[in-house]
Design an enzyme around this catalytic site. Sequence first.
Site, mmCIF file in Angstrom:
data_model
loop_
_atom_site.group_PDB
_atom_site.id
_atom_site.type_symbol
_atom_site.label_atom_id
_atom_site.label_comp_id
_atom_site.label_asym_id
_atom_site.label_seq_id
_atom_site.Cartn_x
_atom_site.Cartn_y
_atom_site.Cartn_z
ATOM 1 N N SER A 274 -3.087 -4.228 -11.745
ATOM 2 C CA SER A 274 -3.584 -2.972 -11.200
ATOM 3 C C SER A 274 -2.698 -2.503 -10.067
ATOM 4 C CB SER A 274 -4.995 -3.165 -10.661
ATOM 5 O OG SER A 274 -4.917 -3.951 -9.487
ATOM 6 N N LYS A 275 -2.817 -1.215 -9.806
ATOM 7 C CA LYS A 275 -2.039 -0.567 -8.756
ATOM 8 C C LYS A 275 -2.310 -1.194 -7.405
ATOM 9 C CE LYS A 275 -1.340 4.158 -9.943
ATOM 10 N NZ LYS A 275 -2.010 5.388 -10.041
#
Length: 527
Positions: A259-260
């Site tokens: 994930s970011k």
Amino acid sequence: MIKTRFAPSPTGQLHVGSLRTALYAYLFARKNNGVFILRVEDTDQKREVEGAMESLIKILNYFGLEYDEGPRYGLECGKLKEKGENGPYIQSQRTEIYRKHVEILLEKGHAYKCFCTKERLDEMRDNQRANKQAPMYDRKCCDLPESEVKAKIDAGETFIIRQKIPYEIIKFKDLIRGNVQFDGKIIDDQVLMKADGFPTYHLANVVDDHLMEITHVIRGEEWLPSTPKHIALYKSFGWHAPDFAHIPLLLNADKSKLSKRQGDVAVEEYMKKGYIKEAILNFIVFLGWNPGQGEEREVFTLKELEEIFSLEKVHKGGAVFNVEKLDWFNWQWQKEMYNTEFRQKASELDPQVTIEESKRGPVFTFSDEEKTSEFQKLKAQYLLEIADIPENDHDQELLLRALFSIEDKILKESKDTYENIKFFFELPEYDKELLTHEKMRVDLKEAKASLEAAQKDLAKLETWTLNSLKQTLLKTVETLEVKNGQVLWPLRAALTGMQFSPGAFESAWTLGKEESIKRINIAIEKI
Ligand code: GLU
């Protein structure tokens, strides 16, 4: 003929996982002398991001993932053109095709019109949740009599079209995950066409994979739950389904889904940071695949990967996205490119050069000193281009020599280069203890004797080259009848004022005669 496709939705920046999907589909096609297609899945117009399609086409080009069919830039700058016989390859230009196909499903009874309002659907789902059931459509509109359907349409009611999922076990063999099965009874009746006449991903994807004659669907594991719906659609149309290969998820170091929040996930970000494209591809191909036992190499060109890639070697388990590994690949590629370039340059500069390959890279021996220093300058110039050096008014010759003295470091990490060389421009304040080394048994008295001897020998030296410095200082060691480190440690410390730095020969060479002697004197005076 094997045919694969990369079918991204242009909803933002290209995710590293998508580049991996594209790469695997590309490599599998190339390895099998097949065809690779790019198809843009832009049916969800709400999620579309302007410019995303153009940028993804540019990225595929940049990485050399050539496709045989699909939208691409023509020779006239910036204009999209299509290549291939099965177009259009942009789904928003194919809506008529999907409408025709959904009609077939309606006729065969594999799909139905659903007039339920959003309010009803929300209420239905709330009730299901309250009763601890998985929310799914209750088929209220599934068996509406023809006359009622007609009446609703005449009354202007809007509708969507749903797939009638068969109540049976849906089985398929995934090329990576093996036998997979789902129970049709617990699969929601998928929306195939929205009220605005646009198809959903599922319908468009299946119709296109069939019409474009895709033989192998290679995609991320997150699509696995969609596959039984797709298999059911192939069956409803009476088509042969392609083979499926679902590739493992990308994970953060803590094994959560990439994930970011834990770092960059967009390919563009890594390009912007200056990673070499070969290194990015090399890193990405190893996320979930390796060439198998007996192959210890890790650095491969795209061409080489085209020869050795196989789906059998793709792992089932998630692949950890480890940026340090990317840094390692980048370093390997940086060295590879540097050495290739300079092998070439060395032979151009001096046809008599001898190049000996060692573990640490090629070792060049030129026919004369002048060629050697010319070669070093060329290397330093190259390093200057990749290194991170702020504006400065330093002596350029000194700067180039300083860069050359830390070439390995720069190839590994070009950020903050200046930090590693600034002591060449200004001797830092240091304590005389720096000149001593307990383990090498150099105390202050010994340091002083070594420095004085070295200073005397260096003062006599006329040609100041790495070779002559090495010879002279090794002779100093010999005359003093001590170990190398007993002269070279205090000398290096005196020249740089640093705990860690390039060695004594490189440092003296970089600084030049005058400055070296000056710094040795400063050290002697300190003691
Ligand atoms: N359009 C889907 C995506 O964005 C494609 C999934 C598939 O390959 O079937 O990933």
